[in-house]
Design a protein around this motif. Structure first.
Motif, PDB file in Angstrom:
ATOM      1  N   HIS A 133      -1.646  -1.223  -2.637  1.00 31.17           N
ATOM      2  CA  HIS A 133      -1.032  -0.289  -3.566  1.00 31.17           C
ATOM      3  C   HIS A 133       0.025   0.540  -2.837  1.00 31.17           C
ATOM      4  O   HIS A 133      -0.039   0.729  -1.618  1.00 31.17           O
ATOM      5  CB  HIS A 133      -2.105   0.633  -4.173  1.00 31.17           C
ATOM      6  N   GLU A 134       1.001   1.078  -3.571  1.00 32.30           N
ATOM      7  CA  GLU A 134       2.093   1.854  -2.971  1.00 32.30           C
ATOM      8  C   GLU A 134       1.592   3.047  -2.165  1.00 32.30           C
ATOM      9  O   GLU A 134       2.136   3.360  -1.093  1.00 32.30           O
ATOM     10  CB  GLU A 134       3.069   2.341  -4.043  1.00 32.30           C
ATOM     11  N   ASN A 135       0.545   3.726  -2.637  1.00 36.86           N
ATOM     12  CA  ASN A 135       0.025   4.875  -1.898  1.00 36.86           C
ATOM     13  C   ASN A 135      -0.584   4.453  -0.564  1.00 36.86           C
ATOM     14  O   ASN A 135      -0.392   5.108   0.467  1.00 36.86           O
ATOM     15  CB  ASN A 135      -1.028   5.612  -2.723  1.00 36.86           C
ATOM     16  N   ASP A 136      -1.320   3.344  -0.568  1.00 36.90           N
ATOM     17  CA  ASP A 136      -1.918   2.835   0.669  1.00 36.90           C
ATOM     18  C   ASP A 136      -0.831   2.405   1.653  1.00 36.90           C
ATOM     19  O   ASP A 136      -0.943   2.635   2.865  1.00 36.90           O
ATOM     20  CB  ASP A 136      -2.848   1.667   0.358  1.00 36.90           C
ATOM     21  N   GLY A 137       0.242   1.804   1.126  1.00 42.68           N
ATOM     22  CA  GLY A 137       1.358   1.417   1.990  1.00 42.68           C
ATOM     23  C   GLY A 137       2.062   2.621   2.572  1.00 42.68           C
ATOM     24  O   GLY A 137       2.445   2.628   3.751  1.00 42.68           O
ATOM     25  N   ALA A 138       2.228   3.673   1.741  1.00 46.14           N
ATOM     26  CA  ALA A 138       2.875   4.898   2.227  1.00 46.14           C
ATOM     27  C   ALA A 138       2.072   5.527   3.347  1.00 46.14           C
ATOM     28  O   ALA A 138       2.636   6.074   4.308  1.00 46.14           O
ATOM     29  CB  ALA A 138       3.065   5.882   1.075  1.00 46.14           C
ATOM     30  N   PHE A 139       0.744   5.468   3.259  1.00 45.33           N
ATOM     31  CA  PHE A 139      -0.108   5.986   4.324  1.00 45.33           C
ATOM     32  C   PHE A 139       0.114   5.216   5.623  1.00 45.33           C
ATOM     33  O   PHE A 139       0.173   5.807   6.712  1.00 45.33           O
ATOM     34  CB  PHE A 139      -1.583   5.913   3.925  1.00 45.33           C
TER      35      PHE A 139
END
Length: 344
Positions: free
Chosen positions: A64-70
């Protein structure tokens, strides 16, 4: 994830934030990732233009985009303890300075990661003074999901390194050597000393004193050596940096035996800047020859070089020559240095 008609989305879990924009009032998520769509949410979703929604559907190959941003945030910080970060919002994480210092950006790693596509890291310019709480970077995944394989490539590029580093400033003692017969003889009052003390007060520095000498090369040399013997971590020489016959400061600095890195810098104001290092029992002490513009211009080459020296960096000629791009101060009505970087 899968795409569903909004009117048929009741009971599904949103896999991204839904943004609502009210001009002049609000821009932010009206529903957060993970929200379970209810019947009374449908009209709100349609009002923000969402006739279709992406909802959760398990896929072991995607992030997910949030996991990638992390993961991108981790590549920026990578164990550094002097940075903080926000919670993800609409797939974006912001990074802040947790202490004052000199921001360093590993441009090569940054460019390699950004060139992979579908991901981005944006930073403020490197070699800048940052204070606690300053925003220094933001990370984001461009699509709503990204392949784990692509994120692994980015992680492999960065490895154990960190894209961002904040180098704390060191506590330093400094002495000033001011030259010029007109000041030495009391014809005019020295204006250089107060300006330098004000600039140095922005850091954890101790003013040891100021020596005012005539335009005499030997006297200038002795004054520089005297401050070094007294324990100065840096010596600032003001005045006498032009090519006029009476200006003795560059020659006097050289006569101390200091290693002259550069006499001249591709910056305006500040072209007549000199940087040298005096070797005292294996420790190289910076000796700076400051041009007259430092006395009256708001920002000069001195403001570009000083933070790096106080952060413990050893500057060489290539470091000074790199200031050519962006080395022209635009003399704005409101000075934006160091965020400006001389118009950079």
């Amino acid at each position: 994830m899968k795409l569903v008609n909004t009117k048929e989305a009741v009971g599904h879990v949103l896999c991204h934030d839904i943004t609502q924009i009210i001009p002049g009032k609000k821009k932010g998520p009206v529903f957060k990732k993970g929200h379970i769509v209810r019947e009374d949410d449908i009209d709100v979703l349609l009002s923000v233009g969402k006739e279709h929604l992406y909802v959760w559907e398990n896929n072991d190959d995607m992030l997910h985009e949030n996991d990638g941003a992390f993961l991108l945030k981790d590549m920026c910080i990578n164990g550094e303890k002097n940075m903080e970060f926000s919670e993800p919002s609409e797939g974006k994480i912001e990074i802040f300075a947790a202490q004052s210092g000199l921001l360093k950006v590993n441009t090569e790693l940054l460019n390699q990661v950004n060139s992979l596509g579908e991901m981005m890291i944006a930073t403020i310019p490197g070699n800048r003074v940052v204070k606690k709480g300053d925003k220094i970077a933001g990370t984001r995944i461009i699509p709503l999901v990204i392949s784990k394989e692509k994120m692994k490539k980015a992680q492999d590029i960065v490895g154990d390194n960190s894209i961002l580093t904040i180098k704390p400033f060191e506590k330093i003692n400094y002495g000033i050597v001011t030259t010029g017969s007109e000041v030495y003889k009391g014809i005019i009052k020295d204006a250089f000393g107060p300006v330098l003390q004000t600039k140095m007060s922005e850091y954890d520095s101790c003013f040891m004193g100021q020596t005012i000498v005539d335009d005499d090369k030997a006297a200038i040399t002795n004054a520089i050596e005297d401050w070094i013997e007294q324990g100065a971590d840096i010596v600032l020489c003001s005045g006498g940096m032009s090519v006029d016959p009476d200006d003795q400061t560059p020659g006097a600095i050289s006569d101390t035996g200091a290693r002259v890195v550069t006499y001249g810098a591709p910056t305006l104001p500040g072209a007549m800047f000199l940087l040298a290092y005096y070797n005292k029992q294996g420790k190289e002490i910076p000796v700076l020859g400051l041009p007259g513009c430092v006395m009256y211009a708001r920002r000069t080459v001195f403001d570009l070089v000083l933070p790096r020296l106080i952060a413990g960096e050893k500057l060489e000629s290539e470091d000074i020559s790199s200031y050519g791009e962006g080395g022209l101060c635009l003399n704005c009505d409101i000075c934006h240095f160091p965020n400006c970087g001389f118009g950079r």
